[in-house]
Design a protein around this motif. Structure first.
Motif, PDB file in Angstrom:
ATOM      1  N   UNK A 227     104.776 -27.666-114.883  1.00  0.00           N
ATOM      2  CA  UNK A 227     105.487 -26.829-113.920  1.00  0.00           C
ATOM      3  C   UNK A 227     104.693 -25.564-113.597  1.00  0.00           C
ATOM      4  N   UNK A 228     104.529 -25.267-112.300  1.00  0.00           N
ATOM      5  CA  UNK A 228     103.769 -24.098-111.862  1.00  0.00           C
ATOM      6  C   UNK A 228     104.656 -22.985-111.347  1.00  0.00           C
ATOM      7  N   UNK A 229     105.816 -23.325-110.757  1.00  0.00           N
ATOM      8  CA  UNK A 229     106.683 -22.329-110.128  1.00  0.00           C
ATOM      9  C   UNK A 229     108.107 -22.465-110.651  1.00  0.00           C
ATOM     10  N   UNK A 230     108.703 -21.362-111.063  1.00  0.00           N
ATOM     11  CA  UNK A 230     110.078 -21.369-111.554  1.00  0.00           C
ATOM     12  C   UNK A 230     110.782 -20.092-111.121  1.00  0.00           C
ATOM     13  N   UNK A 231     111.901 -20.238-110.439  1.00  0.00           N
ATOM     14  CA  UNK A 231     112.657 -19.055-110.044  1.00  0.00           C
ATOM     15  C   UNK A 231     113.716 -19.401-109.017  1.00  0.00           C
ATOM     16  N   UNK A 232     114.780 -18.626-108.873  1.00  0.00           N
ATOM     17  CA  UNK A 232     115.054 -17.461-109.704  1.00  0.00           C
ATOM     18  C   UNK A 232     115.972 -17.916-110.840  1.00  0.00           C
ATOM     19  N   UNK A 233     115.597 -17.651-112.093  1.00  0.00           N
ATOM     20  CA  UNK A 233     116.342 -18.103-113.260  1.00  0.00           C
ATOM     21  C   UNK A 233     117.087 -16.927-113.879  1.00  0.00           C
ATOM     22  N   UNK A 234     118.371 -17.119-114.114  1.00  0.00           N
ATOM     23  CA  UNK A 234     119.170 -16.092-114.768  1.00  0.00           C
ATOM     24  C   UNK A 234     119.089 -16.296-116.278  1.00  0.00           C
ATOM     25  N   UNK A 235     118.311 -15.480-116.950  1.00  0.00           N
ATOM     26  CA  UNK A 235     118.077 -15.676-118.383  1.00  0.00           C
ATOM     27  C   UNK A 235     119.251 -15.205-119.228  1.00  0.00           C
ATOM     28  N   UNK A 236     120.292 -14.628-118.594  1.00  0.00           N
ATOM     29  CA  UNK A 236     121.480 -14.212-119.324  1.00  0.00           C
ATOM     30  C   UNK A 236     122.500 -15.336-119.434  1.00  0.00           C
ATOM     31  N   UNK A 237     122.215 -16.496-118.825  1.00  0.00           N
ATOM     32  CA  UNK A 237     123.200 -17.580-118.778  1.00  0.00           C
ATOM     33  C   UNK A 237     123.053 -18.606-119.899  1.00  0.00           C
ATOM     34  N   UNK A 238     122.119 -18.420-120.761  1.00  0.00           N
ATOM     35  CA  UNK A 238     121.958 -19.375-121.858  1.00  0.00           C
ATOM     36  C   UNK A 238     121.004 -18.837-122.909  1.00  0.00           C
ATOM     37  N   UNK A 255     110.137 -16.051-111.569  1.00  0.00           N
ATOM     38  CA  UNK A 255     111.096 -15.043-111.105  1.00  0.00           C
ATOM     39  C   UNK A 255     112.351 -15.162-111.949  1.00  0.00           C
ATOM     40  N   UNK A 256     112.777 -14.054-112.554  1.00  0.00           N
ATOM     41  CA  UNK A 256     113.958 -14.070-113.413  1.00  0.00           C
ATOM     42  C   UNK A 256     114.899 -12.947-113.033  1.00  0.00           C
ATOM     43  N   UNK A 257     116.162 -13.151-113.360  1.00  0.00           N
ATOM     44  CA  UNK A 257     117.166 -12.108-113.242  1.00  0.00           C
ATOM     45  C   UNK A 257     118.000 -12.143-114.518  1.00  0.00           C
ATOM     46  N   UNK A 258     118.893 -11.167-114.669  1.00  0.00           N
ATOM     47  CA  UNK A 258     119.737 -11.149-115.862  1.00  0.00           C
ATOM     48  C   UNK A 258     119.116 -10.447-117.049  1.00  0.00           C
ATOM     49  N   UNK A 259     118.068  -9.660-116.821  1.00  0.00           N
ATOM     50  CA  UNK A 259     117.480  -8.872-117.914  1.00  0.00           C
ATOM     51  C   UNK A 259     118.518  -7.860-118.407  1.00  0.00           C
ATOM     52  N   UNK A 260     118.715  -7.777-119.717  1.00  0.00           N
ATOM     53  CA  UNK A 260     119.613  -6.776-120.298  1.00  0.00           C
ATOM     54  C   UNK A 260     119.056  -6.296-121.634  1.00  0.00           C
ATOM     55  N   UNK A 280     104.895 -12.471-111.070  1.00  0.00           N
ATOM     56  CA  UNK A 280     106.079 -12.205-111.887  1.00  0.00           C
ATOM     57  C   UNK A 280     107.047 -11.337-111.102  1.00  0.00           C
ATOM     58  N   UNK A 281     108.308 -11.772-111.053  1.00  0.00           N
ATOM     59  CA  UNK A 281     109.360 -11.021-110.384  1.00  0.00           C
ATOM     60  C   UNK A 281     110.526 -10.855-111.353  1.00  0.00           C
ATOM     61  N   UNK A 282     110.935  -9.611-111.575  1.00  0.00           N
ATOM     62  CA  UNK A 282     111.987  -9.312-112.552  1.00  0.00           C
ATOM     63  C   UNK A 282     113.116  -8.560-111.864  1.00  0.00           C
ATOM     64  N   UNK A 283     114.345  -9.094-111.934  1.00  0.00           N
ATOM     65  CA  UNK A 283     115.517  -8.488-111.311  1.00  0.00           C
ATOM     66  C   UNK A 283     116.559  -8.185-112.378  1.00  0.00           C
ATOM     67  N   UNK A 284     117.288  -7.089-112.192  1.00  0.00           N
ATOM     68  CA  UNK A 284     118.436  -6.794-113.051  1.00  0.00           C
ATOM     69  C   UNK A 284     119.310  -5.751-112.376  1.00  0.00           C
ATOM     70  N   UNK A 285     120.627  -5.931-112.508  1.00  0.00           N
ATOM     71  CA  UNK A 285     121.568  -4.948-111.966  1.00  0.00           C
ATOM     72  C   UNK A 285     122.141  -4.048-113.059  1.00  0.00           C
ATOM     73  N   UNK A 286     121.721  -4.276-114.289  1.00  0.00           N
ATOM     74  CA  UNK A 286     122.223  -3.469-115.399  1.00  0.00           C
ATOM     75  C   UNK A 286     121.636  -2.059-115.331  1.00  0.00           C
TER      76      UNK A 286
END
Length: 453
Positions: A227-238, A255-260, A280-286
């Protein structure tokens, strides 16, 4: 007008006009002189409609996913395919259509001249590479056809379609560029090729559609070793998501979201194992994550693109070591220190594109100063609404390669006359700011153009 008529009736003109026949013969020699791998790539372009702007990025991805390139001497499939694109441009078989100011790659899309497209279509049908179902076409085919392109002007019915297409061997592709493209393989399907296509193209595309805030990945993700491309994955869901991602050592874009605060340490540990990562793309609303990303002791050295949408307060220390970084986008980071941040970014030797968007800095009314010898490779700078920046100063000797300046807010600029490579400035329609910018540009020997957004 004459050329427009010619383009509309190019096939009949080729038959009736002997001079055009000579031109076509010369162009055919150019095609005949192509090496085999370039012939296939050129003929593949007959899939696209006439007068269509073909995205370089999408074309390269499709060549790569459909087996038109392979890894050679340490170069990836994508790098090889991109080289094919440039070689077709250099041989004048494909016309460069759009060049992006600020892009290190320059040419972002291409077109086929009508004469070359006619050659591409006819040779692709001869080689059974592409069959086009369109108005007036013959439905007689010989042998196995690899690609089927159905034009919007084809008015056939289901029986006509089924008379030519063996539905048990057809695999539809996701393609925005054409109405439908497909493989018509009567031989057993190569499972490796199918897996490559779905892992590199389909799964990431569907994931972005399913939930822009991030999806929970299925069990067994770790088995997709290529696998070369993965996103957008919410790493807070598991709990096991990061453990799975850690094993995808060939990932190039993540690309990930759910950083806490609970998972940021393990996330940093995961990145250490992704040595092939380029984007690398990192998203979080916290709120108030502070130094949560500082736990990354050894970031992937090949990162070329970094997008941060995280409330950090300060820039992670490891950013200063990203000497291969080409593009950086910051939004909602709410950094408290302007000068220190700009000093770090100004020393990144390969940084070409910098985007400072909404709430990059915490306080309003900050002054951003680009010092002498800073930003040696910067070609494009974008600032947005409510970035926290009131004004930008360019000292003499800074950003010697800056070509494009784009501001969507109402920032005042000074030192524009000192930017030797500046070509274009785009700002909001503000009479006072516009007059000041226009005056500075008039003193710039490069005579940059002022536009409004």
């Amino acid at each position: 007008m004459e050329w427009r008529k010619l383009n509309e009736h190019i096939s009949s003109e080729l038959e009736m006009n002997p001079e055009l026949g000579i031109i076509r013969a010369i162009l055919m020699k150019s095609y005949d002189g192509l090496p085999y791998h370039l012939k296939s790539c050129f003929l593949y372009m007959s899939i696209f409609p006439g007068h269509y702007s073909i995205s370089r990025r999408r074309l390269v991805h499709r060549w790569k996913a459909e087996g038109y390139s392979s890894e050679v001497r340490g170069k990836s499939k994508g790098e090889i395919a991109d080289g094919y694109f440039l070689e077709l441009i250099e041989r004048s078989l494909v016309l460069p259509y759009k060049e992006s100011i600020g892009s290190r790659k320059g040419i972002s899309s291409c077109k086929l001249h009508d004469l070359m497209r006619e050659i591409s279509i006819s040779k692709a049908m001869e080689e059974n590479l592409v069959f086009r179902m369109e108005e007036g076409c013959s439905l007689n085919t010989q042998g196995t056809i690899r690609h089927l392109a159905i034009s919007s002007n084809w008015e056939g019915d289901q029986s006509e379609f089924e008379s030519i297409v063996d539905l048990s061997h057809i695999s539809l592709k996701l393609a925005k560029e054409t109405p439908i493209t497909a493989d018509m393989e009567r031989e057993p399907i190569n499972r490796r090729d199918v897996c490559t296509f779905y892992c590199c193209v389909v799964f990431p595309f569907l994931a972005r559609l399913a939930d822009p805030l991030g999806v929970a990945v299925p069990r067994g993700l770790r088995k997709l070793k290529a696998l070369h491309t993965l996103g957008v994955v919410n790493i807070a869901r598991g709990k096991a998501i990061l453990q799975d991602i850690k094993r995808l050592t060939r990932l190039r874009k993540l690309a990930v979201t759910g950083i806490n605060k609970k998972n940021c340490k393990e996330f940093c540990s995961t990145l250490v194992h992704l040595s092939s990562l380029e984007s690398l793309s990192v998203h979080s609303k916290e709120e108030g994550l502070g130094d949560c990303l500082d736990g990354l002791s050894s970031p992937p050295k090949n990162i070329q693109s970094l997008n941060l949408y995280v409330h950090l307060d300060k820039l992670p220390e490891w950013v200063s070591g990203l000497q291969n970084l080409v593009k950086l986008k910051l939004e909602d980071t709410r950094l408290t220190e302007v000068d220190g941040t700009i000093r770090v970014l100004g020393k990144l030797s390969n940084l070409s594109i910098l985007c400072l968007l909404r709430r990059t800095f915490e306080a309003e009314g900050r002054r951003l100063s680009c010092r002498r010898e800073a930003f040696p490779s910067l070609t494009a700078l974008e600032t947005g609404w409510y970035t926290g920046i009131r004004s930008v100063l360019f000292e003499e000797g800074t950003a010697p390669k800056l070509e494009l300046l784009l501001d969507r807010g109402s920032i005042s600029f000074s030192g524009l006359s000192c930017l030797p490579s500046l070509k274009e400035v785009m700002i909001r329609m503000d009479p006072q700011l516009a007059n000041d910018v226009q005056y500075q540009l008039s003193r710039n020997p490069n005579k940059p153009v002022l536009k409004f957004v």
